[in-house]
Motif scaffolding. Structure first.
Motif, PDB file in Angstrom:
ATOM      1  N   VAL A  44       0.821  -1.034   0.078  1.00 52.69           N
ATOM      2  CA  VAL A  44      -0.051   0.108  -0.237  1.00 52.69           C
ATOM      3  C   VAL A  44       0.811   1.239  -0.221  1.00 52.69           C
ATOM      4  CG1 VAL A  44      -1.886  -1.310   1.088  1.00 52.69           C
ATOM      5  CG2 VAL A  44      -0.212   0.118   2.668  1.00 52.69           C
ATOM      6  N   GLU A  45       0.218   2.339  -0.436  1.00 50.51           N
ATOM      7  CA  GLU A  45       0.706   3.573  -0.354  1.00 50.51           C
ATOM      8  C   GLU A  45      -0.097   4.313   0.836  1.00 50.51           C
ATOM      9  OE1 GLU A  45       0.109   7.513  -2.982  1.00 50.51           O
ATOM     10  OE2 GLU A  45       1.633   6.039  -3.940  1.00 50.51           O
ATOM     11  N   TRP A  46       0.679   5.230   1.735  1.00 49.15           N
ATOM     12  CA  TRP A  46      -0.094   5.794   2.550  1.00 49.15           C
ATOM     13  C   TRP A  46      -0.020   7.420   2.245  1.00 49.15           C
ATOM     14  CZ3 TRP A  46      -1.624   3.874   7.388  1.00 49.15           C
ATOM     15  CH2 TRP A  46      -1.213   2.491   7.554  1.00 49.15           C
ATOM     16  N   THR A  47      -1.138   7.750   2.693  1.00 55.07           N
ATOM     17  CA  THR A  47      -1.648   9.433   2.423  1.00 55.07           C
ATOM     18  C   THR A  47      -2.291   9.653   3.529  1.00 55.07           C
ATOM     19  OG1 THR A  47      -2.112   8.847   0.164  1.00 55.07           O
ATOM     20  CG2 THR A  47      -3.026  10.988   0.986  1.00 55.07           C
ATOM     21  N   ILE A  48      -1.817  11.056   4.062  1.00 59.59           N
ATOM     22  CA  ILE A  48      -2.304  11.980   5.172  1.00 59.59           C
ATOM     23  C   ILE A  48      -3.070  13.136   4.702  1.00 59.59           C
ATOM     24  CG2 ILE A  48      -1.696  13.142   7.118  1.00 59.59           C
ATOM     25  CD1 ILE A  48       0.404  11.027   7.870  1.00 59.59           C
ATOM     26  N   ASP A  49      -4.184  13.206   4.800  1.00 57.85           N
ATOM     27  CA  ASP A  49      -5.210  14.432   4.205  1.00 57.85           C
ATOM     28  C   ASP A  49      -5.407  15.276   5.416  1.00 57.85           C
ATOM     29  OD1 ASP A  49      -5.035  13.428   1.440  1.00 57.85           O
ATOM     30  OD2 ASP A  49      -6.555  12.139   1.746  1.00 57.85           O
ATOM     31  N   GLN A  50      -4.491  15.776   6.073  1.00 52.55           N
ATOM     32  CA  GLN A  50      -4.842  16.470   7.198  1.00 52.55           C
ATOM     33  C   GLN A  50      -3.719  17.566   7.376  1.00 52.55           C
ATOM     34  OE1 GLN A  50      -6.251  14.673  10.681  1.00 52.55           O
ATOM     35  NE2 GLN A  50      -5.965  16.457  12.168  1.00 52.55           N
ATOM     36  N   SER A 125      -5.094   7.324   4.816  1.00 51.96           N
ATOM     37  CA  SER A 125      -5.664   6.236   4.021  1.00 51.96           C
ATOM     38  C   SER A 125      -4.429   5.424   3.559  1.00 51.96           C
ATOM     39  CB  SER A 125      -6.501   6.864   3.125  1.00 51.96           C
ATOM     40  OG  SER A 125      -5.593   7.711   2.144  1.00 51.96           O
ATOM     41  N   VAL A 126      -4.852   4.114   3.073  1.00 49.29           N
ATOM     42  CA  VAL A 126      -4.100   3.204   2.545  1.00 49.29           C
ATOM     43  C   VAL A 126      -4.693   2.992   0.904  1.00 49.29           C
ATOM     44  CG1 VAL A 126      -2.840   2.187   4.328  1.00 49.29           C
ATOM     45  CG2 VAL A 126      -5.195   1.278   3.724  1.00 49.29           C
ATOM     46  N   CYS A 127      -3.682   2.977   0.150  1.00 48.82           N
ATOM     47  CA  CYS A 127      -4.331   2.780  -1.325  1.00 48.82           C
ATOM     48  C   CYS A 127      -3.334   1.328  -1.892  1.00 48.82           C
ATOM     49  CB  CYS A 127      -4.064   3.913  -2.243  1.00 48.82           C
ATOM     50  SG  CYS A 127      -4.914   5.253  -1.722  1.00 48.82           S
ATOM     51  N   PRO A 128      -4.056   0.305  -2.026  1.00 45.03           N
ATOM     52  CA  PRO A 128      -3.120  -0.948  -2.403  1.00 45.03           C
ATOM     53  C   PRO A 128      -2.737  -0.791  -3.870  1.00 45.03           C
ATOM     54  CG  PRO A 128      -5.487  -1.383  -2.494  1.00 45.03           C
ATOM     55  CD  PRO A 128      -5.403  -0.061  -2.016  1.00 45.03           C
ATOM     56  N   TYR A 129      -1.666  -1.161  -4.273  1.00 38.40           N
ATOM     57  CA  TYR A 129      -1.157  -1.423  -5.634  1.00 38.40           C
ATOM     58  C   TYR A 129      -0.359  -2.728  -5.765  1.00 38.40           C
ATOM     59  CZ  TYR A 129       3.285  -0.144  -3.538  1.00 38.40           C
ATOM     60  OH  TYR A 129       4.542  -0.440  -2.828  1.00 38.40           O
ATOM     61  N   ALA A 130      -0.022  -3.013  -7.108  1.00 37.31           N
ATOM     62  CA  ALA A 130       0.257  -4.217  -7.499  1.00 37.31           C
ATOM     63  C   ALA A 130       1.884  -3.950  -8.044  1.00 37.31           C
ATOM     64  CB  ALA A 130      -0.314  -5.122  -8.572  1.00 37.31           C
ATOM     65  N   LEU A 131       2.702  -4.640  -7.934  1.00 37.36           N
ATOM     66  CA  LEU A 131       4.309  -4.732  -8.377  1.00 37.36           C
ATOM     67  C   LEU A 131       4.225  -4.905 -10.001  1.00 37.36           C
ATOM     68  CD1 LEU A 131       6.325  -5.520  -5.507  1.00 37.36           C
ATOM     69  CD2 LEU A 131       5.823  -3.420  -6.286  1.00 37.36           C
TER      70      LEU A 131
END
Length: 131
Positions: A44-50, A125-131
Motif C-alpha cells: 500500500v501507499e499511505w496518504t495523510i489528508d490533514q 488512508s492506504v491505497c493498495p497497488y500491485a508490483l
C-alpha cells in the motif's frame, strides 16, 4: 509498504475503513481499495489528508522507531520527520515516505527527529497497488 489487511468495514456516514496490521502496530484507516477485498497481505501507499500543526497534531515522539496505533478517536503514526532541499516535509514511516501538508512552518529543531502525528481515522488512508 506491506500491510496485513484484517478486514474492511463501512459505518453509516463514514468512509470505508480498513483494520490494518504492520510489524510495528495496527489501526483502522481509510481504505481506497476494492471494498470487497479479502483479508491478507497488500502493498500500500499511505496518504495523510490533514494539515499538520506542530504542538496540536504533531509532537516529539516518546520513543524511536516506526509506530502505528489507535489513540482515542485518532490514529497515532510515529516516524522520522524529514525536510527536503526544496522545502517539502516528509514523514519517513518505516522506509515509506509520506508527504505532509503543514499549516505553519515547523520549529527549526524538529528536522530529522522522531515525531508522532495524531490523525483523524478518515484523514489517513492506504491505497493498495500491485508490483
Amino acid at each position: 509498504m506491506l500491510i496485513e489487511l484484517v478486514k474492511v468495514a463501512k459505518f453509516p456516514g463514514r468512509p470505508w475503513l480498513a483494520n490494518v496490521q504492520t510489524s510495528f502496530g495496527g489501526a483502522a484507516v481509510r481504505w481506497c481499495g476494492d471494498q470487497a477485498a479479502e483479508p491478507g497481505e497488500y502493498r500500500v501507499e499511505w496518504t495523510i489528508d490533514q494539515d499538520i500543526v506542530w504542538g496540536y497534531n504533531a509532537k516529539p515522539a516518546v520513543g524511536t522507531g516506526p509506530g502505528l496505533r489507535t489513540g482515542g478517536h485518532c490514529v497515532v503514526v510515529r516516524g522520522r520527520l524529514n525536510l527536503t532541499e526544496d522545502g517539502a516535509t516528509l514523514l519517513d514511516f518505516a522506509g515509506t515516505k509520506v508527504l505532509l501538508d503543514l499549516a505553519d512552518p515547523l520549529p527549526e529543531d524538529v528536522a530529522d527527529t522522531w515525531v508522532e502525528l495524531f490523525i483523524e481515522h478518515d484523514k489517513i488512508s492506504v491505497c493498495p497497488y500491485a508490483l
